[in-house]
Motif scaffolding. Sequence first.
Motif, short mmCIF file in Angstrom:
data_model
loop_
_atom_site.label_atom_id
_atom_site.label_comp_id
_atom_site.label_asym_id
_atom_site.label_seq_id
_atom_site.Cartn_x
_atom_site.Cartn_y
_atom_site.Cartn_z
N ASN A 69 0.82 -1.06 -0.13
CA ASN A 69 -0.04 -0.02 -0.13
C ASN A 69 0.77 1.49 -0.09
O ASN A 69 1.82 1.24 0.78
CB ASN A 69 -1.08 0.03 1.20
N TYR A 70 0.33 2.42 -0.84
CA TYR A 70 1.37 3.57 -0.82
C TYR A 70 0.12 4.90 -0.45
O TYR A 70 -1.01 4.78 -1.20
CB TYR A 70 1.91 3.74 -2.33
N GLN A 71 0.95 5.58 0.27
CA GLN A 71 0.06 6.68 0.58
C GLN A 71 0.73 7.93 -0.28
O GLN A 71 0.00 8.76 -1.20
CB GLN A 71 0.10 7.16 1.95
N ASN A 72 2.06 8.16 -0.10
CA ASN A 72 2.80 9.18 -0.72
C ASN A 72 3.99 8.56 -1.64
O ASN A 72 4.53 7.58 -1.39
CB ASN A 72 3.53 9.99 0.16
N PHE A 73 3.88 8.66 -2.89
CA PHE A 73 4.78 7.95 -3.67
C PHE A 73 5.19 8.97 -4.99
O PHE A 73 4.38 9.77 -5.23
CB PHE A 73 4.22 6.92 -4.13
N ARG A 74 5.87 8.39 -5.55
CA ARG A 74 6.37 8.92 -7.05
C ARG A 74 6.39 7.60 -8.19
O ARG A 74 7.35 6.64 -7.93
CB ARG A 74 7.68 9.58 -7.00
N ILE A 75 5.94 7.65 -9.09
CA ILE A 75 5.82 6.43 -9.99
C ILE A 75 6.40 7.19 -11.40
O ILE A 75 5.75 8.22 -11.78
CB ILE A 75 4.50 5.93 -10.32
N GLU A 76 7.30 6.48 -12.09
CA GLU A 76 7.73 6.96 -13.47
C GLU A 76 7.64 5.83 -14.38
O GLU A 76 7.61 4.34 -13.93
CB GLU A 76 9.12 7.34 -13.36
N PHE A 77 7.38 5.99 -15.63
CA PHE A 77 7.07 4.85 -16.61
C PHE A 77 7.00 5.58 -18.00
O PHE A 77 6.73 6.63 -18.15
CB PHE A 77 5.79 4.34 -16.25
N ASP A 78 7.37 4.83 -19.04
CA ASP A 78 7.02 5.24 -20.41
C ASP A 78 6.01 4.34 -20.81
O ASP A 78 5.59 3.23 -20.51
CB ASP A 78 8.42 4.57 -21.38
N VAL A 79 5.16 5.27 -21.68
CA VAL A 79 3.71 4.81 -22.37
C VAL A 79 3.53 4.98 -23.66
O VAL A 79 3.86 6.41 -24.06
CB VAL A 79 2.67 5.08 -21.23
N ALA A 80 2.95 4.24 -24.46
CA ALA A 80 2.52 4.55 -25.73
C ALA A 80 1.13 3.97 -25.63
O ALA A 80 0.84 2.87 -25.55
CB ALA A 80 3.28 4.01 -26.67
N SER A 81 0.02 4.91 -25.94
CA SER A 81 -1.22 4.45 -25.87
C SER A 81 -2.06 4.99 -27.18
O SER A 81 -2.00 5.81 -27.75
CB SER A 81 -1.89 5.26 -24.47
N GLN A 82 -3.04 4.12 -27.42
CA GLN A 82 -3.83 4.33 -28.74
C GLN A 82 -4.96 5.48 -28.39
O GLN A 82 -5.15 6.54 -29.02
CB GLN A 82 -4.54 3.33 -29.11
N LEU A 142 -0.27 6.28 -29.92
CA LEU A 142 0.79 5.30 -30.00
C LEU A 142 2.29 5.75 -30.15
O LEU A 142 3.27 5.20 -30.88
CB LEU A 142 0.24 4.45 -31.23
N GLU A 143 2.59 7.02 -29.63
CA GLU A 143 4.09 7.37 -29.53
C GLU A 143 4.46 7.24 -28.11
O GLU A 143 3.69 7.64 -27.35
CB GLU A 143 4.24 8.74 -30.06
N TRP A 144 5.91 6.74 -27.98
CA TRP A 144 6.20 6.90 -26.50
C TRP A 144 6.46 8.06 -25.89
O TRP A 144 6.78 9.11 -26.55
CB TRP A 144 7.56 6.25 -26.40
N PHE A 145 6.07 8.23 -24.65
CA PHE A 145 6.38 9.46 -23.86
C PHE A 145 6.80 9.16 -22.37
O PHE A 145 6.24 7.91 -21.96
CB PHE A 145 5.29 10.69 -23.93
N ASN A 161 7.46 13.99 -19.91
CA ASN A 161 8.86 14.26 -20.69
C ASN A 161 9.81 14.90 -20.11
O ASN A 161 10.52 15.78 -20.29
CB ASN A 161 8.61 14.72 -22.08
N HIS A 162 10.09 14.66 -18.66
CA HIS A 162 10.97 15.26 -17.90
C HIS A 162 10.82 16.68 -17.63
O HIS A 162 12.06 17.25 -17.30
CB HIS A 162 12.53 14.74 -18.45
#
Length: 354
Positions: A69-82, A142-145, A161-162
């Motif tokens: 379980n998370y209360q305070n957090f930071r998540i990072e990821f690369d995603v490409a979506s339609q 469908l382009e990575w960001f 994108n940082h």
Amino acid sequence: MKMLKIKSFIVATLFIFSLSLQAQNTLKDWQAFSENNEPVSLAEQTYKEKTCVKLDGKKEAIVINKAKNYQNFRIEFDVASQVMAGVGFHVKNEQNYQFLYFRPGYGGTQEAIQYIPIYNGGLSWVLYHYPIYEAKTDIKSLEWFHATIEVRNKILKVFVNHKKEADLTLTLLDTDTESGNILLRSMFGDSYFANVYIQEIPKTITDWSISEQLPRDKSYDYSDVKKMKTWTKINDKRDEMVNLKRYFEYPNGTVFTKKTVSSDADKPHLLYFDFTGKLQIFLNGKEVFNYAKYKLDRLDNYENCIVLDFKKGENELVFIIEGDAFVFGKGFNSMGRFQHQNWGFVASLVEKNR
């Protein structure tokens, strides 16, 4: 005294996940489900030169980590979506959580990013919208960001994108859960996720007991703290800074603050903190920090870090703190009276990984 100067965002309980099937020891904590809430298996693949997993929004609709379980957090990821891809957090169950998602097809418009609370499965996107709950950003279908989502003390920030400045900043709506699991979700089409990292952010301490204000033209030690008979409890959850000026009509002295922390065993913890003026820290009556700032700096939650060796049972943490008046000599003139202008601190506590 064990002290570490923090120059960048470093969190003691760094928790790293990989969505690669090559890393079975981490992937085992993730479970995928179809849109009918049926367990399914994910297959690793490559999309535009990135190793990733694919959610099609139907057969594979979500992937959830139920291990923590998370209360305070930071998540990072690369995603490409339609069409639509996002992160669910403070997940109570598959029908109730907070949701931040991206619409790449609307990149460059005010509908590119949206936050909503999910209550009993409802995707209430027409209720929560621009200018508070939606924001623009430059993304394409469908382009990575790269996406970074940070939740800390009810404040949500989204960076694409940082960027150094957040694309979206808002105060989370109140729900019946303040912490929970994290899930990834795709809707209405394919989404690809890669390089997923989660960092737990230590919870800021806001509940303290404070003494009456004492003259600042003398030195104090732990024996003075033990003599104090009157203490007032404070807990301003919406302000992560313990701003001592709010509690004293004429803020120009020294104050003792204390907190009792329970530990289930003898174990070290990390105290992240920053402060104005002068600060002494005591753990169970022993001084572990003593420093005076002779200049004014903006406070940073992770500017300083010390190791606290907690004993099993209750541990007493005490701060003796003076504000910035001494920086100006007799104080800064505030409409005819000389006083503290900045007087307070911020502190977070987390168990230390051995």
